[in-house]
Scaffold this motif. Structure first.
Motif, PDB file in Angstrom:
ATOM      1  N   GLU A 136      65.722  53.928  32.726  1.00 19.14           N
ATOM      2  CA  GLU A 136      65.491  52.733  33.520  1.00 19.14           C
ATOM      3  C   GLU A 136      65.893  51.533  32.670  1.00 19.14           C
ATOM      4  N   THR A 137      66.440  50.523  33.301  1.00 18.80           N
ATOM      5  CA  THR A 137      66.845  49.315  32.596  1.00 18.80           C
ATOM      6  C   THR A 137      65.743  48.274  32.711  1.00 18.80           C
ATOM      7  N   LEU A 138      65.318  47.755  31.559  1.00 18.94           N
ATOM      8  CA  LEU A 138      64.267  46.744  31.489  1.00 18.94           C
ATOM      9  C   LEU A 138      64.830  45.491  30.827  1.00 18.94           C
ATOM     10  N   THR A 139      64.032  44.429  30.816  1.00 19.78           N
ATOM     11  CA  THR A 139      64.445  43.173  30.188  1.00 19.78           C
ATOM     12  C   THR A 139      63.367  42.758  29.196  1.00 19.78           C
ATOM     13  N   SER A 140      63.808  42.323  28.016  1.00 20.91           N
ATOM     14  CA  SER A 140      62.846  41.857  27.022  1.00 20.91           C
ATOM     15  C   SER A 140      62.578  40.372  27.236  1.00 20.91           C
ATOM     16  N   ASN A 153      67.249  40.218  26.404  1.00 20.58           N
ATOM     17  CA  ASN A 153      68.061  41.396  26.071  1.00 20.58           C
ATOM     18  C   ASN A 153      67.842  42.512  27.086  1.00 20.58           C
ATOM     19  N   GLU A 154      68.894  43.279  27.323  1.00 21.46           N
ATOM     20  CA  GLU A 154      68.811  44.427  28.221  1.00 21.46           C
ATOM     21  C   GLU A 154      68.304  45.622  27.429  1.00 21.46           C
ATOM     22  N   ILE A 155      67.216  46.218  27.889  1.00 27.29           N
ATOM     23  CA  ILE A 155      66.580  47.347  27.214  1.00 27.29           C
ATOM     24  C   ILE A 155      66.706  48.568  28.114  1.00 27.29           C
ATOM     25  N   ILE A 156      67.151  49.684  27.540  1.00 28.18           N
ATOM     26  CA  ILE A 156      67.214  50.942  28.273  1.00 28.18           C
ATOM     27  C   ILE A 156      66.030  51.792  27.825  1.00 28.18           C
TER      28      ILE A 156
END
Length: 169
Positions: free
Chosen positions: A55-59, A63-66
């Protein structure tokens, strides 16, 4: 004509939902994951890391976090195989694996881990040690039953002579 257009549109939608949104991020994630697993697991078997769910998250800094659930194999002493499932987080902007302390800044990391906690665990693969133990028992048993009776035995050869001889020893 309308059926062909509708079928083409559905095929394109189907392909777009299956294909990853950013394949270069997935490749970078797998490369960084391999290096991290080699460093953290001394018994990690290379090339066995497989992403089960991501799932792709956002910090908080954008930043894009996987976030991913990863299944991997560890092998100890060449025969004890353990299949583990773990959480791993990758910063796609900076191309690095995140530590647990860095997850406080990631929005949705706790929700991802809570939703997928049932996927975690480890399973020991027993077939190889059991096979070796069976061979340790079976090989001497086969030698006892098939090889030993075929040896030359002096007692069988000499028994008729001893029975005829009345002289005490």
């Amino acid at each position: 004509m309308l059926k062909k257009a509708w079928a083409s549109l559905l095929a394109v939608i189907f392909i777009l939902t299956i294909a990853p949104l950013n394949p270069s991020a997935n490749e970078a994630f797998l490369d960084a994951l391999e290096e991290d697993l080699k460093a953290t697991h001394y018994d990690y078997k290379e090339g066995t890391a497989e992403i089960i769910k991501q799932e792709t998250l956002t910090s908080s800094n954008g930043n894009e976090i996987i976030a991913a659930v990863v299944e991997l194999d560890t092998i100890r002493d060449g025969i004890f195989i353990t299949r583990k499932t773990e959480f791993h987080y990758f910063d796609a902007t900076e191309n690095k694996i995140l530590e647990t302390a860095d997850l406080a800044e990631v929005e949705g990391a706790t929700e991802f881990s809570d939703a997928n906690i049932d996927l975690l665990g480890q399973k020991v693969v027993y077939w190889l040690p059991v096979l070796i133990m069976l061979l340790l028992i079976a090989i001497p048993a086969l030698i006892l039953f098939f090889v030993v009776p075929r040896f030359y035995s002096t007692t069988e050869y000499m028994n008729p002579i001893y029975e005829k001889n009345d002289n005490p020893r």
